[in-house]
Design an enzyme around this catalytic site. Structure first.
Site, PDB file in Angstrom:
ATOM      1  N   LYS A 105     -58.552  27.346  -2.569  1.00  0.00           N
ATOM      2  CA  LYS A 105     -57.141  27.562  -2.886  1.00  0.00           C
ATOM      3  C   LYS A 105     -56.243  27.316  -1.690  1.00  0.00           C
ATOM      4  O   LYS A 105     -55.132  26.827  -1.834  1.00  0.00           O
ATOM      5  CB  LYS A 105     -56.920  29.013  -3.360  1.00  0.00           C
ATOM      6  CG  LYS A 105     -57.640  29.357  -4.638  1.00  0.00           C
ATOM      7  CD  LYS A 105     -57.264  30.756  -5.120  1.00  0.00           C
ATOM      8  CE  LYS A 105     -57.794  31.885  -4.263  1.00  0.00           C
ATOM      9  NZ  LYS A 105     -59.250  32.037  -4.282  1.00  0.00           N
ATOM     10  N   GLY A 149     -59.631  35.105   2.478  1.00  0.00           N
ATOM     11  CA  GLY A 149     -59.925  34.266   3.627  1.00  0.00           C
ATOM     12  C   GLY A 149     -59.603  32.842   3.252  1.00  0.00           C
ATOM     13  O   GLY A 149     -60.390  32.167   2.621  1.00  0.00           O
ATOM     14  N   HIS A 150     -58.396  32.418   3.575  1.00  0.00           N
ATOM     15  CA  HIS A 150     -57.994  31.055   3.235  1.00  0.00           C
ATOM     16  C   HIS A 150     -58.176  30.148   4.437  1.00  0.00           C
ATOM     17  O   HIS A 150     -57.646  30.414   5.504  1.00  0.00           O
ATOM     18  CB  HIS A 150     -56.531  31.030   2.782  1.00  0.00           C
ATOM     19  CG  HIS A 150     -56.344  31.614   1.411  1.00  0.00           C
ATOM     20  ND1 HIS A 150     -55.113  31.824   0.851  1.00  0.00           N
ATOM     21  CD2 HIS A 150     -57.235  32.015   0.489  1.00  0.00           C
ATOM     22  CE1 HIS A 150     -55.268  32.330  -0.356  1.00  0.00           C
ATOM     23  NE2 HIS A 150     -56.537  32.464  -0.587  1.00  0.00           N
ATOM     24  N   ASP A 176     -66.773  16.134  -3.748  1.00  0.00           N
ATOM     25  CA  ASP A 176     -67.607  15.369  -2.815  1.00  0.00           C
ATOM     26  C   ASP A 176     -68.926  16.063  -2.502  1.00  0.00           C
ATOM     27  O   ASP A 176     -69.921  15.402  -2.202  1.00  0.00           O
ATOM     28  CB  ASP A 176     -66.833  15.110  -1.515  1.00  0.00           C
ATOM     29  CG  ASP A 176     -66.288  16.398  -0.897  1.00  0.00           C
ATOM     30  OD1 ASP A 176     -65.613  17.154  -1.626  1.00  0.00           O
ATOM     31  OD2 ASP A 176     -66.550  16.652   0.294  1.00  0.00           O
ATOM     32  N   LYS A 211     -56.300  25.171   0.660  1.00  0.00           N
ATOM     33  CA  LYS A 211     -55.929  23.772   0.815  1.00  0.00           C
ATOM     34  C   LYS A 211     -54.941  23.328  -0.261  1.00  0.00           C
ATOM     35  O   LYS A 211     -53.970  22.614   0.018  1.00  0.00           O
ATOM     36  CB  LYS A 211     -57.195  22.920   0.738  1.00  0.00           C
ATOM     37  CG  LYS A 211     -56.938  21.481   1.011  1.00  0.00           C
ATOM     38  CD  LYS A 211     -58.233  20.749   1.169  1.00  0.00           C
ATOM     39  CE  LYS A 211     -58.412  19.808   0.025  1.00  0.00           C
ATOM     40  NZ  LYS A 211     -59.619  19.001   0.157  1.00  0.00           N
ATOM     41  N   ASP A 225     -62.815  31.710  -3.298  1.00  0.00           N
ATOM     42  CA  ASP A 225     -63.257  30.644  -2.413  1.00  0.00           C
ATOM     43  C   ASP A 225     -63.300  29.282  -3.107  1.00  0.00           C
ATOM     44  O   ASP A 225     -64.157  28.460  -2.819  1.00  0.00           O
ATOM     45  CB  ASP A 225     -64.633  30.973  -1.801  1.00  0.00           C
ATOM     46  CG  ASP A 225     -64.631  32.345  -1.171  1.00  0.00           C
ATOM     47  OD1 ASP A 225     -63.723  32.605  -0.374  1.00  0.00           O
ATOM     48  OD2 ASP A 225     -65.512  33.159  -1.496  1.00  0.00           O
ATOM     49  N   GLN A 270     -58.322  36.035  -3.963  1.00  0.00           N
ATOM     50  CA  GLN A 270     -59.478  36.344  -4.797  1.00  0.00           C
ATOM     51  C   GLN A 270     -59.400  35.479  -6.068  1.00  0.00           C
ATOM     52  O   GLN A 270     -58.944  34.358  -5.967  1.00  0.00           O
ATOM     53  CB  GLN A 270     -59.598  37.846  -5.116  1.00  0.00           C
ATOM     54  CG  GLN A 270     -59.923  38.694  -3.893  1.00  0.00           C
ATOM     55  CD  GLN A 270     -58.691  39.033  -3.089  1.00  0.00           C
ATOM     56  OE1 GLN A 270     -57.681  39.438  -3.623  1.00  0.00           O
ATOM     57  NE2 GLN A 270     -58.759  38.863  -1.799  1.00  0.00           N
ATOM     58  N   ARG A 312     -70.697  35.813   5.328  1.00  0.00           N
ATOM     59  CA  ARG A 312     -71.846  35.967   4.436  1.00  0.00           C
ATOM     60  C   ARG A 312     -72.185  34.671   3.707  1.00  0.00           C
ATOM     61  O   ARG A 312     -71.306  33.878   3.382  1.00  0.00           O
ATOM     62  CB  ARG A 312     -71.532  37.023   3.354  1.00  0.00           C
ATOM     63  CG  ARG A 312     -71.602  38.421   3.851  1.00  0.00           C
ATOM     64  CD  ARG A 312     -71.373  39.385   2.701  1.00  0.00           C
ATOM     65  NE  ARG A 312     -70.000  39.327   2.209  1.00  0.00           N
ATOM     66  CZ  ARG A 312     -69.558  40.054   1.184  1.00  0.00           C
ATOM     67  NH1 ARG A 312     -70.379  40.834   0.529  1.00  0.00           N
ATOM     68  NH2 ARG A 312     -68.305  39.989   0.810  1.00  0.00           N
TER      69      ARG A 312
HETATM   70  P1  IMP Z   1     -63.048  43.877  -1.895  1.00  0.00           P
HETATM   71  O1  IMP Z   1     -61.955  42.994  -2.388  1.00  0.00           O
HETATM   72  O2  IMP Z   1     -63.244  43.823  -0.403  1.00  0.00           O
HETATM   73  O3  IMP Z   1     -62.961  45.274  -2.410  1.00  0.00           O
HETATM   74  O4  IMP Z   1     -64.423  43.294  -2.496  1.00  0.00           O
HETATM   75  C1  IMP Z   1     -64.678  43.346  -3.894  1.00  0.00           C
HETATM   76  C2  IMP Z   1     -65.352  42.074  -4.354  1.00  0.00           C
HETATM   77  O5  IMP Z   1     -64.455  40.990  -4.253  1.00  0.00           O
HETATM   78  C3  IMP Z   1     -66.582  41.675  -3.534  1.00  0.00           C
HETATM   79  O6  IMP Z   1     -67.520  41.036  -4.391  1.00  0.00           O
HETATM   80  C4  IMP Z   1     -66.030  40.665  -2.558  1.00  0.00           C
HETATM   81  O7  IMP Z   1     -67.019  39.782  -2.064  1.00  0.00           O
HETATM   82  C5  IMP Z   1     -65.042  39.950  -3.454  1.00  0.00           C
HETATM   83  N1  IMP Z   1     -63.936  39.322  -2.703  1.00  0.00           N
HETATM   84  C6  IMP Z   1     -62.873  39.921  -2.157  1.00  0.00           C
HETATM   85  N2  IMP Z   1     -62.064  39.017  -1.574  1.00  0.00           N
HETATM   86  C7  IMP Z   1     -62.625  37.816  -1.768  1.00  0.00           C
HETATM   87  C8  IMP Z   1     -62.236  36.472  -1.429  1.00  0.00           C
HETATM   88  O8  IMP Z   1     -61.189  36.190  -0.839  1.00  0.00           O
HETATM   89  N3  IMP Z   1     -63.096  35.488  -1.803  1.00  0.00           N
HETATM   90  C9  IMP Z   1     -64.238  35.749  -2.498  1.00  0.00           C
HETATM   91  N4  IMP Z   1     -64.626  36.961  -2.838  1.00  0.00           N
HETATM   92  C10 IMP Z   1     -63.833  38.004  -2.484  1.00  0.00           C
HETATM   93 MG    MG Z   2     -62.025  32.893   0.785  1.00  0.00          MG
END
Ligand code: IMP
Ligand code: MG
Length: 417
Positions: free
Chosen positions: A11, A35-36, A326, A13, A8, A217, A296
């Site tokens: 990336k 989640g971009h 900012d 953007k 998060d 990630q 979350r």
């Molecule tokens: P999983 O990838 O769903 O197995 O989650 C494993 C860990 O990676 C957890 O702590 C998630 O919150 C974190 N995680 C997975 N994808 C993302 C992402 O795109 N952004 C931030 N944390 C992520």
């Molecule tokens: Mg994300």
């Protein structure tokens, strides 16, 4: 382009910006756990499975190292069509693994069973899908193209999965015919997208095209080099890119790390620079730090240079993008974690190799002055208030890496070069 923190970092953007100068954009690992969020031309895109390059209509590929939820994939193909982007720009590797319905059930059930020890996964079936890939009972994208093979593979998988589901997780078993019918049904939608991603990228590179590899990630969530077990099940770090696409490591020219000007983390696990007190909630609100996929609350901390230095090392980062500067405008003083104090009282600027050292690490702060004014007006780095420029320079010099881009607002054009 890789996430240098716990995900998060903004990336989406940055990759959207770079995609406009690229000929091909690649996702090399992960799945719909990403989640971009991209804001382009007044429209907000929230992508989970597709490379962010699709927003700018750039040829986009999903490599063998990814796991794919066919429903999410098909929904995002529809989203492209709705927004006037030709879905044929997307090419999906036949070697990518499919997330099956039992992966989602097992992800949810195993997190429940872990209780207090839970990882805090996105519950999209990512971990169980990668586990089956390693166990060699996974089902791949190319399997849906042949109904007979697909049925056989589902049958083999279910013989084991249904036992687990019923006896270990006390969950409902899946019916072979149901799952087969549903997944065979995806074939028609998915088939036109399936292609040889390794060959495509190799040919693009040979033709002198620009290829961008988009990490999902982040470094600290890397299965091998992150804060295990609070990690994802793939390799987001830069060396995951050639592996996940099917090219050699010598083809990578530059590695851009993306970091927020502070830190967030979703899910469980140690977090030395986490803010204690009401400033954490303030930062969360100001930065809109709520999960794109899960909604979350993200945990928020001040910038951690020890963890960032580690990210520079394990990725071979050659330059950095610092996003959301900012958001810090509201704070009079900005603590930055410059070292960790370990249990024996010693201090280190290197990320601890042992989990217990990391778990007990205390941040050593250096406090920089804030700038206490919005950055909305700044059109170039020179326009930034002096303390904002100093903050950026401090980070660059501590890491020994140039900062190439600075994010100063949500929309596509609020990135200073
Ligand atoms: P999983 O990838 O769903 O197995 O989650 C494993 C860990 O990676 C957890 O702590 C998630 O919150 C974190 N995680 C997975 N994808 C993302 C992402 O795109 N952004 C931030 N944390 C992520
Ligand atoms: Mg994300």
């Amino acid at each position: 382009m890789v996430g240098a923190q716990w995900g998060d970092e903004g990336k989406g953007k940055i990759v959207d910006l770079l995609a406009q100068k690229s000929d091909v954009v690649c996702r090399y690992q992960g799945g719909p756990n990403a989640g971009h969020t991209i804001v382009a031309d007044g429209e907000t895109w929230k992508l989970r499975q597709m490379p962010s390059g699709v927003v700018s209509g750039t040829r986009s590929v999903i490599g063998a190292g990814c796991v794919v939820d066919p429903q999410v994939f098909v929904d995002e193909l529809d989203l492209l069509a709705e927004r006037g982007v030709d879905p044929s720009i997307v090419v999906l590797s036949g070697n990518a693994h499919l997330i099956m319905p039992w992966h989602v059930t097992i992800d949810q059930a195993s997190e429940r069973r872990l209780g207090k020890l839970q990882i805090g996964t996105t519950r999209r079936g990512i971990g169980p899908a990668y586990a089956d890939k390693a166990s060699r009972i996974g089902i791949r994208v190319q399997d849906v193209l042949d109904p007979k093979i697909l049925r056989e593979k589902i049958e083999v998988a279910l013989a084991e999965k249904n036992l687990w589901l019923e006896r270990i997780y006390e969950a409902e078993p899946f019916d072979l015919e149901d799952v087969w019918a549903r997944y065979a049904g995806y074939a028609e939608r998915i088939a036109p997208s399936v292609g040889d991603v390794s060959l495509l990228v190799d040919q693009a590179l040979r033709a002198g095209e620009r290829v961008l590899f988009e990490g999902a990630q982040a470094t600290m969530l890397d299965l091998d080099h992150g804060t295990y077990p609070f990690v994802t099940s793939s390799n987001p770090i830069a060396s995951g890119a050639p592996t996940g696409i099917g090219i050699g490591p010598t083809r990578i020219d530059r590695v851009l790390g993306v970091s927020k000007a502070y830190v967030t983390r979703v899910g469980e696990g140690p977090f030395p620079s986490e803010i204690s007190g009401p400033q954490q909630a303030e930062l969360r609100e100001l930065g809109g730090e709520f999960g794109t996929v899960t909604g979350r609350e993200r945990r928020c901390g001040w910038l951690d240079l020890v963890a960032l230095r580690y990210a520079v090392r394990v990725n071979g980062i050659t330059s950095l993008a610092l996003t959301k500067l900012d958001v810090l405008s509201a704070f009079a003083e900005l603590p930055v974690c410059v070292r960790y104090r370990l249990r024996d009282g010693s201090e280190t600027e290197h990320f601890p190799a042992h989990q217990s050292d990391f778990h007990h690490a205390e941040p050593v702060w250096e406090t920089l002055p804030g700038w206490a004014q919005p950055l909305d007006e700044a059109a170039s780095l020179d326009d930034l208030p002096a303390s904002a420029r100093d903050y950026v320079a401090f980070v660059a010099s501590a890491l020994g890496v140039p900062i190439e881009l600075v994010g100063v607002g949500a929309s596509r054009d609020r990135v200073l070069v």
